[in-house]
Design a protein around this motif. Structure first.
Motif: not given
Length: 276
Positions: A158-167
């Motif tokens: 799963v690819t997270p949507d939240e910008p910090r987690l995406q980073k």
């Protein structure tokens, strides 16, 4: 067929425009010496990507799906995706009309049974245009019925949507040997360890440690499918020993890497001999 991302996309677009009454279109593609990548795109039809040889990785909006040999990725109609293929791979693409598909509504990796493999190989060598009530049309319907019963393999991330987690996710995908703890990542993105842990679980359904282990499995599958050695993959992922890596792999898929890929290669060689 030679692998060329623009030519392949053009062919698919043409086939889809001419196949309103055709339930399934099959296409066999040989990837040349270099790796192949098809950038983000979508299809009117659902797409099944079946790896005969080598490895394939599909990137969907919220997940990464891996396709080791003798497995397939299912991508529903209209879903944006990109496809990354290892060098010298052999791939079958199936394009399934939305009106006849009973496959899952979300993208997933499927294990492919011997009967389904033979039907896919046979269909890939047939004309793309055929009548639904012909012998070939009836064979295509049998294929669809069998595909709907194939078990789902847990080879997705799963690819997270939240910008910090995406980073964080992007960095770890490019640098999987990075062993920073959740507390260290929290400092990096200005969050407490507890808050970051809760957010990661909410976004991915997994703990950070479980997500990173699944990331390592995805990368390992892709590299091992490209004939990388177990030692080099273990080093690339930052494991302190090959034994630790093999233990992780065996726990995830039930077999150590050599045994897992040996069994796949035996089936692969058998099917390619029959197809030739």
């Amino acid at each position: 067929m030679k692998s060329d991302q623009y030519t392949l996309c053009d062919i698919v677009e043409q086939l889809e425009s001419q196949s309103c009454n055709t339930p399934v279109i099959a296409m066999w593609v040989d990837i040349e010496d270099e790796k192949s990548e098809m950038p983000l795109h979508q299809h009117q039809h659902g797409q099944l990507v079946y790896a005969l040889k080598g490895g394939v990785r599909c990137q969907l909006p919220q997940s990464t799906l891996i396709v080791p040999p003798q497995c397939a990725v299912w991508i529903p109609s209209g879903v944006m995706h990109s496809i990354h293929t290892t060098a010298n791979a052999q791939v079958c693409y199936l394009f399934i009309h939305p009106s006849v598909s009973s496959l899952p509504k979300a993208g997933c990796t499927l294990s492919i049974a011997p009967l389904v493999r033979e039907l896919i190989l046979n269909l890939s060598m047939q004309p793309h245009q055929y009548s639904p009530d012909s012998a070939l049309g009836r064979k295509a319907l049998v294929l669809l019925e069998e595909l709907a019963q194939m078990p789902i393999e847990h080879l997705s991330l799963v690819t997270p949507d939240e910008p910090r987690l995406q980073k964080i996710a992007k960095h770890l995908f490019n640098h999987p040997a990075d062993r920073r703890t959740l507390a260290e990542w929290g400092t990096k993105v200005a969050m407490s360890e507890r808050s970051l842990a809760r957010l990661f679980k909410h976004e991915t359904g997994m703990t950070f440690g479980r997500w990173r282990q699944q990331l390592h499995l995805i990368i390992a599958m892709h590299q091992l499918s490209n004939d990388s050695s177990v030692q080099s993959v273990a080093d690339y992922l930052g494991y302190q020993s090959v034994t630790a890596f093999i233990t992780m792999f065996k726990k995830a898929v039930g077999k150590p890497p050599a045994q897992y890929f040996s069994s796949l290669n035996q089936m692969d060689n058998h099917n390619l001999d029959k197809a030739s």
